[in-house]
Design a protein around this motif. Structure first.
Motif, short mmCIF file in Angstrom:
data_model
loop_
_atom_site.label_atom_id
_atom_site.label_comp_id
_atom_site.label_asym_id
_atom_site.label_seq_id
_atom_site.Cartn_x
_atom_site.Cartn_y
_atom_site.Cartn_z
N VAL A 122 11.78 -26.56 -5.51
CA VAL A 122 10.80 -27.83 -5.82
C VAL A 122 10.07 -27.73 -4.31
CG1 VAL A 122 11.97 -28.98 -7.21
CG2 VAL A 122 12.61 -29.33 -4.80
N ALA A 123 10.67 -27.05 -3.13
CA ALA A 123 9.87 -26.94 -1.86
C ALA A 123 8.52 -26.49 -1.90
CB ALA A 123 10.77 -26.45 -0.70
N GLU A 124 7.60 -26.90 -0.99
CA GLU A 124 6.53 -26.38 -0.92
C GLU A 124 6.20 -26.34 0.65
OE1 GLU A 124 3.69 -29.33 -2.45
OE2 GLU A 124 4.71 -29.53 -4.46
N PRO A 125 6.27 -25.11 0.94
CA PRO A 125 6.57 -24.74 2.59
C PRO A 125 5.22 -25.04 2.96
CG PRO A 125 7.55 -23.06 1.29
CD PRO A 125 7.04 -24.03 0.43
N VAL A 126 5.05 -25.74 4.41
CA VAL A 126 3.81 -25.97 5.18
C VAL A 126 4.25 -25.22 6.46
CG1 VAL A 126 2.39 -27.55 5.95
CG2 VAL A 126 3.55 -28.01 3.85
N SER A 127 3.34 -24.61 7.03
CA SER A 127 3.34 -24.22 8.53
C SER A 127 2.22 -24.18 9.14
CB SER A 127 4.05 -22.75 8.63
OG SER A 127 4.07 -22.19 9.82
N PRO A 128 1.96 -24.80 10.31
CA PRO A 128 3.13 -25.33 11.04
C PRO A 128 3.20 -26.79 10.42
CG PRO A 128 1.11 -25.88 12.32
CD PRO A 128 0.70 -24.72 11.06
N LEU A 129 4.36 -27.32 11.01
CA LEU A 129 4.76 -28.63 10.45
C LEU A 129 4.26 -29.71 11.42
CD1 LEU A 129 8.60 -28.37 9.67
CD2 LEU A 129 6.59 -28.23 7.93
N VAL A 130 3.20 -30.48 11.32
CA VAL A 130 2.36 -31.20 11.85
C VAL A 130 2.62 -32.73 11.75
CG1 VAL A 130 0.08 -31.80 12.79
CG2 VAL A 130 0.56 -29.41 12.23
N THR A 131 2.57 -33.07 10.49
CA THR A 131 2.63 -34.47 9.88
C THR A 131 4.24 -34.83 9.26
OG1 THR A 131 2.04 -34.20 7.79
CG2 THR A 131 0.30 -34.30 9.35
N SER A 132 4.27 -36.01 9.24
CA SER A 132 5.62 -36.53 8.38
C SER A 132 5.69 -35.96 7.12
CB SER A 132 5.71 -37.81 8.54
OG SER A 132 5.98 -38.31 10.00
N GLU A 133 4.44 -35.96 6.33
CA GLU A 133 4.31 -35.33 5.04
C GLU A 133 4.68 -33.90 5.03
OE1 GLU A 133 0.70 -34.36 2.23
OE2 GLU A 133 0.99 -36.46 2.72
N ASP A 134 4.36 -33.22 6.02
CA ASP A 134 4.63 -31.52 6.09
C ASP A 134 6.20 -31.42 6.07
OD1 ASP A 134 1.77 -31.10 6.03
OD2 ASP A 134 1.90 -30.87 8.39
N VAL A 135 6.76 -32.29 7.03
CA VAL A 135 8.25 -32.17 6.78
C VAL A 135 9.02 -32.35 5.50
CG1 VAL A 135 10.33 -33.18 8.27
CG2 VAL A 135 8.35 -32.64 9.51
N VAL A 136 8.54 -33.49 4.98
CA VAL A 136 9.25 -33.65 3.87
C VAL A 136 9.03 -32.91 2.73
CG1 VAL A 136 9.78 -35.62 2.04
CG2 VAL A 136 9.65 -36.27 4.68
N VAL A 137 7.68 -32.84 2.14
CA VAL A 137 7.20 -31.58 1.33
C VAL A 137 7.85 -30.34 1.34
CG1 VAL A 137 5.41 -30.71 0.11
CG2 VAL A 137 5.02 -33.22 0.71
N SER A 138 8.04 -29.86 2.77
CA SER A 138 8.43 -28.50 2.90
C SER A 138 10.12 -28.50 2.83
CB SER A 138 8.19 -27.96 4.27
OG SER A 138 6.80 -28.12 4.56
N GLY A 139 10.67 -29.56 2.85
CA GLY A 139 12.25 -29.46 2.75
C GLY A 139 12.54 -29.73 1.28
N MET A 140 11.91 -30.68 0.48
CA MET A 140 12.29 -31.01 -0.64
C MET A 140 11.31 -31.50 -1.94
SD MET A 140 13.07 -35.20 0.28
CE MET A 140 13.91 -34.58 2.02
N GLY A 141 10.27 -30.90 -1.30
CA GLY A 141 9.04 -30.97 -2.43
C GLY A 141 8.35 -32.46 -2.46
N ARG A 142 7.41 -32.40 -3.44
CA ARG A 142 6.40 -33.60 -3.47
C ARG A 142 6.91 -34.60 -4.34
NH1 ARG A 142 1.74 -34.22 -1.46
NH2 ARG A 142 1.78 -31.93 -0.62
#
Length: 373
Positions: A122-142
């Motif tokens: 389910v994770a949607e990797p984002v790089s680099p992690l800039v925002t709070s949304e990036d952190v959560v979506v990268s770790g556990m999906g939308r």
């Protein structure tokens, strides 16, 4: 003549007052604009005889034996492991998200290995992690992001997670096991007789003069002192020379219910429903036995007492200007959450205060905490 004028009787100011008075023989004037000591950790017995935290729940936890041992001079402790539920999809599930959270939400029977596979899918990797949304979506999906984080963050900060620095949601862990504790620190406990009693013991020294319900500027020309320790908002000290630093505030609605239990849990978060973010039932925290129970609802708001520095790049840039000004101001020392515009846990503020005491006295950390008189 006082050696130090300390502004603010919360953790930072009180620890420094105690250390300078008892540990270094200094004469200290401690002032606070509120009617009480303890800062936001202040607790009291309400009209029904229930111990409550006026400014929302304060749960003490730390990995620092030094900090815990230091505070243990002023209080006995009640062991307490904090556990929080979140109201999501009509269910109360553990938060931070763990194995039980996902199994309960989706009717699954995953083990830790299965949880890792689920998150990877389910994770949607984002790089680099800039925002709070990036952190959560990268770790556990939308989907989990929408269920647990987006609404809560919008209420708490008045901003979408995509507008906040990554550090906001990076503080909340994601677990693949069944550990439902909110914190995993080595030391987790509540002051046995409450925070206020702990502060009273801390400040019980003949070298400490305490003045409440007073702004430090009101006594500037009437009291002589050599140096200032300031724990209030740094922009306020400089009369908002570069503009006001943005803070998020809270409104607290306290209620007492004449029954032994109200919600069955210490804290319930409400990420998506209602205007409040969480409800705390104090008896779970304090261990008090009482026929009635008291709770507090927390409503985030833009104006009011400053509680949370808002982590955005523009605010960091503005604080940097105040930090440079503070560093160039002789005879004034800035310490604590408001004075350094950073969200600290209670133990981190204590550690910062002990570190400043060491610098002021030339003592090493271990020596700074061990001196008594």
């Amino acid at each position: 003549m006082f050696d130090y004028l300390i502004v603010g009787a919360g953790f930072a100011g009180s620890v420094l007052a105690e250390r300078l008075a008892r540990g270094a023989g200094k004469r200290v004037l401690l002032v606070d604009k509120r009617m009480h000591i303890g800062g936001n950790a202040y607790d009291f017995y309400n009209e029904h005889g229930i111990l409550v935290h006026r400014y929302g729940p304060h749960i003490f936890h730390t990995n620092s034996a030094e900090v815990f041992d230091y505070l243990s001079r002023f209080t006995a402790w009640r062991e307490y492991q904090h556990r929080v539920k979140a109201s999501v999809d009509g269910m109360l599930v553990p938060i931070p998200i763990n194995l039980d959270t996902v199994n309960q939400l989706y009717g699954l029977q995953l083990d830790p290995a299965g949880m890792k596979e689920f998150l990877a899918q389910v994770a949607e990797p984002v790089s680099p992690l800039v925002t709070s949304e990036d952190v959560v979506v990268s770790g556990m999906g939308r989907e989990l992001y929408e269920k647990f984080f987006r609404g809560y963050t919008r209420k708490q900060w008045g901003l979408d997670p995509s507008e906040l620095d990554a550090q906001v949601t990076a503080r909340v862990p994601l677990r693949v096991n069944r550990d439902c504790r909110y914190f995993t620190d080595s030391f987790q406990a509540m002051p046995f007789a409450g925070y206020t009693r702990m502060f009273e013991n801390m400040l019980d020294h003949p070298n400490i003069k305490l003045m409440l319900n007073v702004d430090f500027r009101e006594i500037g020309g009437q009291v002589k002192y050599q140096e200032i320790i300031f724990t209030g908002p740094v922009d306020e000290y400089f009369d908002h020379r570069f503009g006001k630093l943005p803070y998020r505030s809270l409104e607290f609605r306290h209620e007492t219910h004449h029954r032994p239990d109200f919600q069955g849990h210490a804290v319930i978060n409400y990420p998506n429903d209602y205007a409040f973010t969480r409800v705390t039932e104090f008896k779970y925290l304090t261990g008090q036995v009482h026929p009635s129970t008291s709770v507090v609802y927390e409503y985030p708001k833009a104006e009011g007492d400053p509680y949370y520095p808002i982590p955005r790049p523009a605010n960091a840039d503005l604080y940097r200007r105040y930090k440079e000004l503070a560093a160039a101001t002789e005879g004034v020392h800035f310490v604590g959450r408001l004075a350094t515009y950073k969200y600290y846990n209670m133990d981190q503020v204590v550690a910062q205060a002990l570190q400043l005491f060491g610098r002021l006295t030339g003592l090493k950390r271990q020596e700074a905490t061990s001196l008594r008189s």
